[in-house]
Enzyme design. Structure first.
Site, short mmCIF file in Angstrom:
data_model
loop_
_atom_site.label_atom_id
_atom_site.label_comp_id
_atom_site.label_asym_id
_atom_site.label_seq_id
_atom_site.Cartn_x
_atom_site.Cartn_y
_atom_site.Cartn_z
CB SER A 1 -0.96 -0.04 1.19
OG SER A 1 -1.98 0.93 1.06
CG HIS B 1 -5.76 -2.42 0.03
ND1 HIS B 1 -4.83 -2.15 -0.97
CD2 HIS B 1 -5.46 -1.59 1.06
CE1 HIS B 1 -4.02 -1.19 -0.55
NE2 HIS B 1 -4.38 -0.83 0.67
CD GLU C 1 -2.67 -2.90 -3.79
OE1 GLU C 1 -3.88 -2.97 -3.49
OE2 GLU C 1 -1.89 -2.06 -3.29
#
Length: 301
Positions: free
Chosen positions: A111, A276, A204
């Site tokens: 992330s 996630h 992602e």
């Protein structure tokens, strides 16, 4: 730059947990910590990990100093991010890249951690692990943890991911680089993005509407990146939807990704369980891999 891979971990090794991004929820952290402690000797400073400074886990100076200390701690074998959020880009210029290369330690995160994984590769030439943060560990199935231990501890050979869905068939080899699409895009035109020429790009994201995903992928195209990579691997795009309305005729994010990536001819596989979502299979960031898109398999090259 050829990336140096840190030494493999062993059960019982010392790992240091840091919070270089957003504030850390204590309940989720402690649950994840308990799971991590079943495998390794875990160190963390509660006053640093639970610090709060607006939307940051402490001031820039505090977070940078914690990372600097972890990178030079003699018997620490890995550095693990407590959570993502935002904040790493603010402190990249303050980090000890030369010391990290002199004594490589495994970095685990994703992330917002995309900024640190990428900068570590670009500035120090050190590979890492795109994997679950501590606050994510308690919710993961046992199979994902076993996969994580293999990525961290086992010789780098065999299958990395399987069960992928081909979008564009073919075979490609290259270093596995990428991460969160939004964060990755913010590193363009900075010294903290490693060269993606010949790479297998993995992406992602979370919470980005389809048109924003389109914009991000188009930015990568306009920068020249998509014409230089060898292949692409697509993971979870969670909550990437357009709110319903009478005038909403937006394609889904899967359609956007297929249209944006399917035009170049390089192999593309989708359906990777990383990011996630409820599953998160770790990836060896910077390691050379082989993508057999038609077979739906990613292996060490």
């Amino acid at each position: 730059m050829t990336l140096v891979q840190p030494p493999l971990l062993q059960p019982g090794d010392c790992v240091r947990v840091v919070a270089p991004s957003g504030p850390v929820p204590e309940t989720r952290f402690m649950a994840g910590l308990a799971r991590l402690q079943t495998r390794y000797t875990v160190r963390f400073d509660p006053s640093a990990v639970f610090a709060k400074h607006g939307y940051l886990a402490g001031s820039d100076r505090q977070r940078a100093e914690a990372l600097q200390a972890a990178a030079t701690e003699p018997d620490t074998k890995a550095i693990w991010m407590a959570r993502g959020g935002y904040g790493l880009m603010r402190i990249l210029p303050q980090l000890p890249w030369e010391k990290w290369r002199a004594s490589p330690k495994t970095l685990v995160g994703f992330s917002d951690g995309t900024a640190l994984l990428s900068a570590l590769a670009a500035q120090s030439g050190v590979g890492s692990v795109h994997g679950p943060v501590v606050t994510q560990l308690a919710q993961l199935p046992d199979a994902d943890l076993e996969h994580l231990w293999r990525i961290l501890e086992a010789p780098r050979q065999g299958v990395v991911l399987e069960g992928l869905t081909p979008l564009v068939g073919g075979v490609a080899e290259g270093p596995l680089l990428g991460g969160n699409l939004e964060v990755l895009s913010r590193l363009l035109a900075t010294p903290y993005l490693p060269s993606l020429a010949g790479a297998i790009l993995f992406i992602e994201d979370v919470g980005e509407r389809p048109y924003r995903v389109d914009r991000l992928l188009t930015q990568l195209e306009l920068s020249g990146i998509l014409s230089r990579i060898a292949g692409a691997l697509v993971g979870d795009f969670v909550h990437c939807i357009e709110p319903p309305s009478e005038t909403n005729h937006s394609p889904g994010v899967q359609e956007v990704v297929a249209e944006r990536l399917g035009r170049f001819g390089f192999p593309v596989a989708v359906g990777g369980l990383f990011g996630h979502g409820e599953r998160h299979l770790a990836l060896p960031f910077g390691t050379r891999v082989r993508l057999e898109a038609g077979e739906g398999v990613l292996t060490y090259a």
